[in-house]
Every structure is written in structure tokens, then in C-alpha cells.
Design a protein around this motif. Sequence first.
Motif, short mmCIF file in Angstrom:
data_model
loop_
_atom_site.label_atom_id
_atom_site.label_comp_id
_atom_site.label_asym_id
_atom_site.label_seq_id
_atom_site.Cartn_x
_atom_site.Cartn_y
_atom_site.Cartn_z
N TRP A 166 0.46 -0.91 -0.45
CA TRP A 166 0.25 0.17 0.08
C TRP A 166 0.77 1.61 0.23
N ASN A 167 2.15 1.32 0.43
CA ASN A 167 2.76 2.58 0.99
C ASN A 167 3.24 2.82 -0.79
N ARG A 168 3.38 2.11 -1.54
CA ARG A 168 3.64 2.62 -3.09
C ARG A 168 2.41 2.28 -3.88
N ASN A 169 0.83 1.60 -3.95
CA ASN A 169 0.41 1.10 -4.95
C ASN A 169 -1.30 1.67 -3.80
N PRO A 170 -1.11 2.40 -3.16
CA PRO A 170 -2.49 3.31 -1.77
C PRO A 170 -4.24 2.86 -2.58
N VAL A 171 -3.94 1.50 -2.56
CA VAL A 171 -5.25 1.21 -2.80
C VAL A 171 -5.75 0.38 -1.49
N PRO A 172 -7.39 0.94 -1.30
CA PRO A 172 -8.09 1.89 -1.27
C PRO A 172 -7.37 3.07 -0.79
N SER A 173 -8.10 4.29 -1.03
CA SER A 173 -7.69 5.23 -0.50
C SER A 173 -9.07 5.90 -0.46
#
Lengths: 313, 344, 569
Positions: C218-225
Motif C-alpha cells: 500500500w505504501n507505493r500503491n495506496p489502494v483503497p484510498s
Amino acid sequence: MAQGTLPLKPPAEVEAPPLTLGQMAWRRFRRHKLAMAGSVVMILLLVYAFGGAFFLSEEYANFTDTSIRLIGPTAGHLFGTDTVGRDILARTIYGGQISLLIGLAAAIVQVILGIVIGAFSGYYGGWIDSVLMRFAEAIMIVPTLFLLLVMAKFFGGQIPELTILGRTFSGSVVVIILIIGLTSWPRLARIVRAEFLALKENEFVVAARAIGTRPLEIIFRHILPNTIAPIVVTATLGVANAILAEAYISFLGLGVQPPTATWGNMITGATNYIESAWWLWFFPGLLILFTVLSINFIGDGLRDALDPRSRPS
Amino acid sequence: MGRYVIRRLLQAIPLLFIISIILFVLMQNMGDPLATLGGRQPTRSEDRARLARQLGLDKPLYTQYFYWLVGNDWTMIDVDGDGVAETEGRRKGVLRGDFGTSLVSRGRSATEIIFERIPNTLLLMIPAELITIVIALVIGIYSALRQYSAIDNVVTTISFVGLAMPIFFVALGLVYVFAILFQRWGLPSLPANGMFDPRIGRSPGQLLIHMILPITTIAFISFAGYSRYIRSAMLEVISQDYIRTARAKGLSSRYVLYTHALKNAALPIVTLIGLNLPFLLAGAVVTESIFAWPGMGRLFLDHLGRSDTPVVMGILLLTAIAVIVFQLLTDITYALLDPRIRYD
Amino acid sequence: MKKLLRQMTVLFAIFVLISTGLIACGGGEVAAPEGEGGPEAVDSGGEETAVEPAERKVATFVFTQEWDSLNPIYTNMWFSTITTQIWNAAAWDFDAENNLRPVLVSEIPTMENGGLSDEGRVITINLRDDIMWSDGEPITAEDFLFTYEMTINPSNTVGSTYPYDLIESVEIPDEQTVIATFADPFVPWAATLWTYVLPEHTLRPVFDAEGTLDTAEWNRNPVPSAGPFVMAEWESGSFARFEQNPSYYGDTPNLDEIFIRFVPDDAGQIAALRTGEADLGTFISYSDVPTLQDAGVNIASVPSGYNEGWFIHFGENAHPALSDVKVRQAIAMGFDRFAINEDLLLGLTEPAVTFWDNSPYAPADLEAWPYDPEMANALLDEAGWVDSNGDGVRDKDGVELVLVHGTTTREVRADTQAVAQQQLAEIGIKLDIQGFDSSVFFASYGEGGPCATGELDICEMSNSPSFPDPNTSRWLCSEIPNDEAPDGNNDQWLCDEELDALFQQQSTQVDFAERQATFDEISRIMYENVYWLGIWRDPDIWALSGRLTDTELSGATPFYNIVNWDIAE
């Protein structure tokens, strides 16, 4: 290979009174038109940088007037003014002193180290070659930026000043020369070594060794003159590189401090004005180009003069 | 020859070891990785102390190097700051192929960060190097055959213009002319940076268009470094007696050029190529920055700027290995090109 | 010879073909990750655009730094935190006038509505009931509690635990209420508390499995947001794309996609803005403003509390003359800061009067010290600094008035130094000027930084409060660095007891007007004593392409109204 028969000494195209090697070289050099032109330009550049100082003072070169900033060439300021209204003509004169000094001195350090290390490594081979070439590899691997930043940290702002020819230079000029010279020799060393590896097995070297010629004499009198061509090229490239590298080193805070001008920092400072104020980079750039071209042609002439096999121009 | 290669490879081990120590020590002087953590404000003292402990930066230098080299998974470390080492180390160390985790993108493996840049780096650098070498060969040889002709002098001057200008200056000049001015004049213009236009999307065609300016920049700057050496090497060789003899004997100049001249001029050219190739892996710092190319040079600069020892050391070690390998290959090539050269 | 040339040409053509081949192969490689960019990465780059090219509204932003992480607990980078309003959400944010605007909360906590209680020790927020993550899960008080726990958990190597480490407890009596209790009254809550929120339902399992969030995808691909946009893809070193969040609870954004390209070089950024390849750029230097305006680019000057100024050193290493207020006033009046602003900065900004210019705490009634070299000379004479040995530099008791001035090697700073050196020389003060690499210049006392150790008498830099809250730490007596506390922020070693008391006082004043009054007093003392000399106000300069419309930028949370941004072709 056929190359084995190349003559040790110049072939006997000697005219009436026998000339020494030096006299002969000088004669050939004089006949080399481009080399003479290059020499004249170099002398003019030196006169410009060091003689110009008699007409315009260093205070004038650093005199700011923000109300006339970025004015193009006019009668009052032949080369225009820079971002704080300083006269570019005067700055190219004082900048030239430092840039020429750094460019030439750094190239000399680089060439001497490159020749000596490359020649010893190639001629002796064995463990001497191993140690010297591993050292060269180490120098190539450690980024110069690292050394610069470390030195900037320890020496920044604390280097004593030097007075040369009545002008006070920051001692960092010497530091810059040494850093550039001490980190850029491995290329030349590798090239000289390669030449030595091939030449040392030649008959003329074997013969010289057989009659008991001292190794140093073989290296420097017999083999080295055959490798003059790449050395000349390296010196030419080295001067240009050193003049530009100075600006970069100074930007890290280690080198020449503002407001002192150098050709390198003048051209670097023109980044944001490439099209809006062309005179900022054009004049220092042109001077660097003249310097490099003249050194190249002088070098060409030197090579042709010292190396009898090259075709006459 | 085989023994020589083995000897060289054995020499590489202490060399890499010594270099890694030097670089590691120098790295500690590249700034404090915790000073701002990339922010606009200095890090609070409390956060700095905590992060130093968590990341092992509070350990003495030799311990940090030792952990970097052999890992710390055999020992316990103190993470919560109570003075009791309670957490198992996770690092394997360089000797087991673990470059550590980045201090910048904390938690990401340095190996992963470095290797994901290699394809794009080579994608830019290899074509640039090939084009440079080919043009330099053509022009260097032609200049030598027609020494001091009008074309030789023009080419000499142009190559020194490239030499007299800083790289960023060449890059920005090209951008100004081919991206900005051409657009203003209504001519087909080139993009200023990036790898594709987001409004069009990715395609090989887009990529090609976006590669033109960075490659031209690199080629223009490095061109003189090759062509001058090639020209001078060719000049040396073609003026030698045996070439003159061969020509006098009526051998066609093409034949002479290929078989004799080029072969004998090859040593300095091979040396140069061998010196440059390993650094292709390191990318082109300035060109990549201006053209926003995701290469190794930028990675190095970004992470050096934040004193990210694991990533910077990883890149430098890769370069070091490449340098050592290519110097060895160069030396082997010498012996193949010139049977007089022996190392034993 | 001709044959040779022809052969060379053929050879060259082959090489070009080979390299083209390489490029094509490489292209394939580069394009590959697109397909595997996670379930959320709808493959829109190629196909959709090919079908309906004019439909999609793509705004291209240029960022000069790439994010280290997007997870807000791990990053301090400005370029990362400003994206919060694009893809994530905070409890509240700030509008263009620096007014608080509720986002995830139903109203801003105040004393009146009970959100702030116990003299500012307890901060209670009530969440909206319609908010949800981009995967459709509701955003609840659990997420806030989780955010707090993760920030202070020692297993996470977070950037800063502030202000959560000052919290005594966080309680969530129900799904919509979060009560944070601080040990002491906590005044800067608006700028620092609940500025981000983490999705508990996604990250809790990661933390339980890994023992840390350091390695979370999530740190690099923050999904869900939780923002109006959601990340589609981030290619390291190159670009990132955000697309509309289908589950967004607020107004649907006008833009379809935000494409962020990382261009580390300033000149590269300017070029992209000029060709129209970029729609937005930041940190534009003043010298580039006319060029951009000529190219039809709009310039927005957004105050975020930064002011360029001279920090005068007061430690034992400093020049003795600097402890005399008359000398400091003479410096202020002997240096034509108005000309610097008018000429070097093209008249686009003006001298900063106080350290808190450009912020809500700037005093209204102070004016910059005038340029008055005669008055400056008189003050120096009065202070006993006269040129007794005729070398052009004033001296006193055998000490020459030579001050060491340092800053970074940025062009405008070096230019300012050159001008200052000349002008101060005219009133008999010799300025010894030095330029530093910024990593060396900003180093702390422990690292031997030239400012913190007093190697320099005057340091020029731009500094800011934790905007819009006024940061005071670098002025506190307790922050003077020493060997025991080498990280102290007070690099200028200034310790004025009256000032220190006022700083202590403001740190407890929850009421804005009362706090502002205290700052008026602080500013007056610092101004009269010339503890700090403002050179220019240094707002963030943004460049916005002519096709972007309805853009409003705020100093603290720039993209607060990103949903309104639009593109007019």
C-alpha cells in the motif's frame, strides 16, 4: 607483424648541417600552419586574460549594479552585463586567468600521471601492472563527487589564500587542479599501457634491451614517442574537461567562491538565459572553444614534429 | 591466458573488498540521512533518535559495515528503544546477495529498487553508445584519411563545440530548438521530456520520439572523446611504412584500411570502449534529469542526495563489478587482436 | 574511398536498425508492467485513449522530486504530502485563504461546539456518515484509531510520530466519534492532527502478518484510498497516474486523470511547461516567470509561510559587533533590499518584514527597515566602529568589522551576496561571502554545519513555520544546540528571555486572536532588535497552463479543490 620494422630514430632525410632532434622538431613545428595558428591564438588568450587585467580592475569585474542587469552588448559594456549588472568583458578576463590556470595545470597533472603509470604498468607487467591497474580501477569506481563532497565538508571555507602574479586566489584553485588531475588519469594510463604492451615486444625494444639500455631510457626515449598521439588527444580533452569541471566543483561549494568569475561558472550560470540573454554564455563559451581548439592544433603540431612518421601537412 | 584470467578474478576479490570499505566510509560523509528525511524542515530530535535506532544508524561504523556485509539475522536488535535487544535482525548482507533496505523508501529492498532501473538505463545508453561509436568511427577514419581537409576542420570544430559546453547546456539547447522553437514555428517538434505523452499513451513509436533528444545529447557530448582518438590512431597507422608499402604494392586502399590499418588502430579504440561500457550501467545523470528518463543516474543522485547508503552502495558495487569485468575483457581482447601481447 | 563511405553507411544503417530493434524490445518490456498493475489499474493508457482520444481530460503535473513513499506515516516529503488532497483525505484541510474546511468530519472542532475542551487538551471529532474508501468500505473511527496506533508503533520506521506521541489516549466511543486527549493543551492541532488516515481493513492484516507496515504494498500503491482520485500506476523514476475514485463521496471531479511526471531538473520542468506538455509545475524561480508568461502559462504565487532572510549568529563564535543592536540595525539599513526585490526578483515580491510574514500571524503595523546608508553610517559611528587604520573597513579595539556570510550556491542567493557585499562595503562593513552545497550548509551542530556551529556570522536561507501554524522551535533558548543536544534547532543561538517567555505563552493559547496578539509582540521585539533580517517574501510559485481552469491553490494543502479543476481545450 610488419610493424616490427619501424625505425628507432628518424630516417635519414637529414639535410646538410646535422640538426639535433629538438631543432628538427622545432623546424617541423614551425612549418605546421595550424599548429602555428594555434600557438598564436593561445598566446592571444593568455595576453587577453593576463594583459587585460592592466586595463580593467578586478573590483570593476565584481562591481554590481542591479539597475543595468542583463543588458546586451553595448559600447559601454562590449560583452553585455550579467544578472547583477557586472561587466562580462571584465569577468571573462579575470575568469580566464583562473580557467586557463586550472585547465592547463589539471591537464598536465593528468597527462603526467597517465603516462608514468600507464608506461610502467605496460612495460614491466607482472605485479607492477596488477597493482597499478587495480589502483586505476579503484579510482574509476569511486565517484569524484564523493571525494568532492567529503573535501567540501572538511575544507569548505578554510583553505588559505594564495597570491600568484599579484592576484589573490583562493587556495581551492590548487585543490581543484589536484582533484581533477588525480581522478582523471586512468583513461590515459589504460591507453598508454595498451600501446606499451604491444610495443615492448618490438624488435627495436628487444634490441635496445639486449645492448643494455636502461629501462627508463627505453620507456621514455624509445617507446613513449610512439604513443604521443593519444597523449595529445587526452591533453586536449583534459583541458576542456577541467575548465568545465571547475564550475561543477565550485557549485558544490569547494571551489572558486562567488563573486569570483571563471569561464566555467559564467557558462553554468547562464542556464536559465540560453535564449533570453545569449551574451551570458556566448563569450565565455567562445573563449573555452578557442582554448580547446588552439591546444588541439598545438598538440597536432607537436605530434607531427616529434613523430617523424606522420605525414607532413 | 587461463591462468591470467583466474589471477585477475582472484585480484578482484580484495579489490572489491577494499573499495567497498572506502565507499562505505565516504558514504557516511555524504550527509545525514535523517537530517530532513526529504522534508522542508529539520527532523525533530525525538524522531531522529528513534529512526537511528530502528535503522541501525546509531551503531558504530564498523558494526554498520559488518551488518551490511554479512547481515544481522544471526543477532538481536533493539527496536523499541528500551535498551534490550529483543527483535531478530532481518538482513542477510551483501555476501548473500542482500543489499539491504532503502533508507528513503523504508522497507523496500535496495536490490529491487536498483534492478527495476536497469532496463530503462540500458534502453537509453546502449543505442546512444552505439550511435556515438559508429559516427565517431566513420568521421574519425574519414578525418584521418583527409587530414586538414575542409571537412576534417569543420568536424574538428564541431566536436570541440560539444566539448566546450557543459552537458546540461547541450541538452537544454536541443530542447529549446527542437521542442520549443520548432513548436513555435509550427514544425513537427520533439517532446521536451518523459517517455510518452500521457494523452496518447505508451507505444514503441512514442518511446522512439522521446529518445531522440536524450540520445543526441549523449552522442554529441561523448562524440569528441571517441572521434579524436580514432582519428589520431588512424593517422598513426596509415603513415607507417608498411601501409605505405602495401599501398605502393598496389593493394587497394580499402583492403589495406580494413586488414592492416584498422586492426592496428584497434588497441586504443578497444581501450576506450572498454573504459566506457561499464559506465553505461551507471546511466547519464544530467541527461536523465533534464529529460526525465527513469535511469540509474537519477536513482543514484536521488538516493545520494538523501544519503541512502544501501541503494548508493548497491549501484556503486554493480558499477565496480562492471568496471573490473570490462577491464579484464579489454585485456583479453588485446591479446586476441595483437599476438605480440602476452601477460604471462 | 567512396566504397568505404558507402560501406560505412550500410554499417551505420545496420546499427540504427539494431538499436531500433532494442528500442522496440525495450518498449515491450517497459509496457509490460501496465497489464499487471494490480486489479485497480484499469488498462486505460493504450486502448481507451485510442478509441476516444478527445474525451478524457488528462492534466499533467510536473514534480521535481519523486516521492519516497505515499504512505503519509513514512514520508516527510512536501511533494508526497501535498498529494493527500488528490487521493487521500484528511479530517479537514485549508482553503486558499487558510480557513479550515471540513472534509471527513461533519464540523471543525471549536470551543463552542465542544470539539475542543479542557483548555485544548481534548479534541473530539465527529465523522460524516457517508464517507467511504475507494473499495466501498466505510471510513470509520476504527481507521483513525488504527492510524494513531500505526504512527506510534515502534515496529514501523515512520518519518515522524508528531503529534501523536503527545497524545495520552485515543478513544472511539462509536463508529463516528474520535476523542484524542493530549497531556498538555495542544494548540497546533489544525495543521498537524489527523492530516491523513489509513485504511484499517486493508492494512491491519498486513501488519499482523509482517509485524510492520514498512513493507506494505500500500505504501507505493495506496489502494483503497479516500480521495477524489485513486492511484492507477506508479512507475519508479518516471511517472504516476491517478484516476477518478468510483466510490468518492464528494463531488465527482471534472478531470478524468492526473498524470504526474517526475522531472528532477528545473530547466526540464520549464521546458515541459513551455511546450504545453505539462499543465502544472512548482517552485518556479522568479527569473523564469517572464518566459513562462510569454508562453501563455499562468503564474500563481501562494504564500506558505516561507521568507528568505539573514539569520544572525549570537553564539560565542560570532563576531562581537553582532551583539550590538546598533550594528544590526546598520546592516538592515545599509543593504538595499528593495533593489534586490525590484531588480533580481523582477518586482514580483518584496522585502519580508518579520519571520511570520506570509502567514496568518504576520503583524499588520510594521514596515521593512528603509535603505538609508547615512543613518547606517551614523549608527556604526555611534556604536564605536570606525575606520581607524584607513583600510576602508571599520574596526573597534583592534577588531576589524569583517563578517562571514554564507548561503547555498543557488543563483539568486549568490547574486544577492554579491550585491550585499558591495553595498555593505560602502558603509565600512566587509562581507566575506561563501557558498555551500546545501547538504553541508544545512547540516546540524552535531554534523558540524557552518550555521549551527557559528562558523558563519550570517546565514541566508528560507525558512518557514509549520504552516499555517507558526513554528517557533528554532527561536527557543532550549533549542540552542550543544554537545549533549547536537540536534537543537536554534542554529543562531539567540536567547532573549522576554522573547522566550512570549513563545511559551503562545504555545498554550488556543484562541486565535489571543495567540495572534502574542505574535504581534514577538514580531515587534524581533524586528526592533533585528534578530532576523528579511530579504524577500518567498511564496511558492506555481505555474499553471492556460488550459487548466478553476484552479485554486492553498499554501498548506495546495490541491484542496482539485475536484473543481477542469481543462478547457
